[in-house]
Design a protein around this motif. Structure first.
Motif, PDB file in Angstrom:
ATOM      1  N   MET A 161      86.728 105.413  25.650  1.00  0.00           N
ATOM      2  CA  MET A 161      85.446 104.890  26.248  1.00  0.00           C
ATOM      3  C   MET A 161      85.424 105.274  27.906  1.00  0.00           C
ATOM      4  SD  MET A 161      84.931 101.192  24.426  1.00  0.00           S
ATOM      5  CE  MET A 161      86.089 100.439  25.304  1.00  0.00           C
ATOM      6  N   LEU A 162      86.475 105.357  28.520  1.00  0.00           N
ATOM      7  CA  LEU A 162      86.695 105.665  30.018  1.00  0.00           C
ATOM      8  C   LEU A 162      86.286 107.134  30.027  1.00  0.00           C
ATOM      9  CD1 LEU A 162      89.443 103.543  30.948  1.00  0.00           C
ATOM     10  CD2 LEU A 162      86.937 103.029  31.751  1.00  0.00           C
ATOM     11  N   HIS A 163      86.928 107.959  29.177  1.00  0.00           N
ATOM     12  CA  HIS A 163      86.498 109.334  29.284  1.00  0.00           C
ATOM     13  C   HIS A 163      84.920 109.577  28.846  1.00  0.00           C
ATOM     14  CE1 HIS A 163      87.099 113.587  28.566  1.00  0.00           C
ATOM     15  NE2 HIS A 163      86.539 113.452  27.528  1.00  0.00           N
ATOM     16  N   LEU A 164      84.495 108.915  28.062  1.00  0.00           N
ATOM     17  CA  LEU A 164      83.152 109.298  27.549  1.00  0.00           C
ATOM     18  C   LEU A 164      82.096 108.655  28.755  1.00  0.00           C
ATOM     19  CD1 LEU A 164      83.059 108.215  23.895  1.00  0.00           C
ATOM     20  CD2 LEU A 164      82.706 110.436  25.018  1.00  0.00           C
ATOM     21  N   ALA A 165      82.564 107.305  29.394  1.00  0.00           N
ATOM     22  CA  ALA A 165      81.808 106.776  30.337  1.00  0.00           C
ATOM     23  C   ALA A 165      82.703 106.669  31.825  1.00  0.00           C
ATOM     24  CB  ALA A 165      81.221 105.470  29.882  1.00  0.00           C
ATOM     25  N   PRO A 166      82.768 107.684  32.352  1.00  0.00           N
ATOM     26  CA  PRO A 166      83.664 107.779  33.784  1.00  0.00           C
ATOM     27  C   PRO A 166      83.181 107.038  34.784  1.00  0.00           C
ATOM     28  CG  PRO A 166      82.508 109.957  33.427  1.00  0.00           C
ATOM     29  CD  PRO A 166      82.323 109.060  32.054  1.00  0.00           C
ATOM     30  N   TYR A 167      81.837 106.617  34.721  1.00  0.00           N
ATOM     31  CA  TYR A 167      81.195 105.715  35.815  1.00  0.00           C
ATOM     32  C   TYR A 167      81.851 104.117  35.750  1.00  0.00           C
ATOM     33  CZ  TYR A 167      78.491 104.390  31.702  1.00  0.00           C
ATOM     34  OH  TYR A 167      78.168 103.884  30.674  1.00  0.00           O
ATOM     35  N   TRP A 168      82.430 103.772  34.813  1.00  0.00           N
ATOM     36  CA  TRP A 168      83.055 102.552  34.571  1.00  0.00           C
ATOM     37  C   TRP A 168      84.381 102.430  35.802  1.00  0.00           C
ATOM     38  CZ3 TRP A 168      80.396  99.114  32.903  1.00  0.00           C
ATOM     39  CH2 TRP A 168      79.850  98.808  31.817  1.00  0.00           C
ATOM     40  N   TRP A 169      84.977 103.622  35.962  1.00  0.00           N
ATOM     41  CA  TRP A 169      86.043 103.599  37.050  1.00  0.00           C
ATOM     42  C   TRP A 169      85.682 102.995  38.396  1.00  0.00           C
ATOM     43  CZ3 TRP A 169      90.888 103.677  35.449  1.00  0.00           C
ATOM     44  CH2 TRP A 169      91.352 104.514  34.443  1.00  0.00           C
ATOM     45  N   LYS A 170      84.387 103.524  38.532  1.00  0.00           N
ATOM     46  CA  LYS A 170      83.831 102.888  39.866  1.00  0.00           C
ATOM     47  C   LYS A 170      83.510 101.270  40.206  1.00  0.00           C
ATOM     48  CE  LYS A 170      81.722 107.107  40.645  1.00  0.00           C
ATOM     49  NZ  LYS A 170      80.543 108.004  40.595  1.00  0.00           N
ATOM     50  N   GLN A 171      83.893 100.692  39.085  1.00  0.00           N
ATOM     51  CA  GLN A 171      83.299  99.386  38.852  1.00  0.00           C
ATOM     52  C   GLN A 171      84.658  98.369  39.111  1.00  0.00           C
ATOM     53  OE1 GLN A 171      80.410  98.086  38.229  1.00  0.00           O
ATOM     54  NE2 GLN A 171      80.029 100.197  38.223  1.00  0.00           N
ATOM     55  N   PRO A 172      84.730  97.389  40.217  1.00  0.00           N
ATOM     56  CA  PRO A 172      85.827  96.668  40.644  1.00  0.00           C
ATOM     57  C   PRO A 172      86.567  96.023  39.561  1.00  0.00           C
ATOM     58  CG  PRO A 172      84.231  96.600  42.231  1.00  0.00           C
ATOM     59  CD  PRO A 172      83.549  97.301  41.218  1.00  0.00           C
ATOM     60  N   TRP A 173      85.594  95.214  38.791  1.00  0.00           N
ATOM     61  CA  TRP A 173      86.001  94.238  37.667  1.00  0.00           C
ATOM     62  C   TRP A 173      87.129  95.162  36.619  1.00  0.00           C
ATOM     63  CZ3 TRP A 173      85.014  95.487  32.600  1.00  0.00           C
ATOM     64  CH2 TRP A 173      84.113  96.389  32.290  1.00  0.00           C
ATOM     65  N   LEU A 174      86.752  96.414  36.449  1.00  0.00           N
ATOM     66  CA  LEU A 174      87.354  97.042  35.498  1.00  0.00           C
ATOM     67  C   LEU A 174      88.818  97.188  35.860  1.00  0.00           C
ATOM     68  CD1 LEU A 174      87.546  98.849  32.854  1.00  0.00           C
ATOM     69  CD2 LEU A 174      87.239 100.929  34.564  1.00  0.00           C
ATOM     70  N   HIS A 175      89.275  97.348  37.318  1.00  0.00           N
ATOM     71  CA  HIS A 175      90.461  97.574  37.683  1.00  0.00           C
ATOM     72  C   HIS A 175      91.272  96.219  37.341  1.00  0.00           C
ATOM     73  CE1 HIS A 175      88.332 100.648  40.521  1.00  0.00           C
ATOM     74  NE2 HIS A 175      88.658 101.343  39.463  1.00  0.00           N
ATOM     75  N   ILE A 176      90.729  95.163  37.755  1.00  0.00           N
ATOM     76  CA  ILE A 176      91.364  94.057  37.541  1.00  0.00           C
ATOM     77  C   ILE A 176      91.420  93.662  36.090  1.00  0.00           C
ATOM     78  CG2 ILE A 176      90.978  91.208  37.574  1.00  0.00           C
ATOM     79  CD1 ILE A 176      89.399  92.030  40.116  1.00  0.00           C
TER      80      ILE A 176
END
Length: 177
Positions: free
Chosen positions: A74-89
């Motif tokens: 999913m992260l490969h298909l939607a790399p914009y998620w990496w920019k979301q701070p909640w994802l890192h937590i």
């Protein structure tokens, strides 16, 4: 494609969590079986070892790997998620859940060797840690907010305290019987 991978991810998160929750429940029963007289203790221990092994290697561990693979996809298909701070937590909590998984695996191997270091009460509290991690992950994914993490932490701590109190009350109730 993303929606299919997301569906697979959710399905195997459910399977993984069910495996983790039930595994620790089996650890509790396995530990309590050590208080039984022979031959009950040996018979029960052998049965719990079979159940734990099958649950672990057929359901829990494969599900964990499929969750990781689907999440990475999913992260490969939607790399914009990496920019979301909640994802890192969220990913930090997922790492915590993976560590929890391997600690459970270590417990399973210890018990198979006849080593029982934790009491059934300690295992009940241990089981609640997975619940807390699950709550944190789900709320982060649904709310997608890392900005309110302080309120989330306070809520998780309050929830943890409530769970610990419930475990203690249940222990007293069991001991009265």
């Amino acid at each position: 494609m993303y929606q299919y991978v997301l569906a697979i991810h959710i399905i195997f998160v459910v399977c993984w969590m069910a495996g983790l929750f039930y595994m620790v429940r089996l650890f509790i029963y396995h530990t309590e079986a050590q208080d039984k007289p022979e031959p009950d203790r040996t018979i029960l221990s052998k049965q719990f070892e079979v159940m734990e092994s099958k649950l672990w290697w057929i359901i829990a561990t494969p599900s964990m790997y499929l969750v990781i693979i689907a999440g990475a996809t999913m992260l490969h298909l939607a790399p914009y998620w990496w920019k979301q701070p909640w994802l890192h937590i969220k990913l930090l909590f997922v790492v915590g859940l993976i560590i929890y998984h391997f600690i459970c695996q270590s417990k399973m191997k210890q018990m198979a060797k006849g080593v029982f270091k934790w009491s059934s009460t300690q295992l009940r509290l241990w089981n609640e840690l997975a619940t807390l991690l699950l709550f944190a992950i789900v709320f982060l994914v649904v709310l997608k907010s890392a900005l309110n993490w302080i309120f989330g932490v306070v809520g998780l701590v309050a929830f943890a305290v409530i769970l610990m109190i419930a475990v203690k009350i249940y222990k007293r109730f069991r001991e009265k019987k």
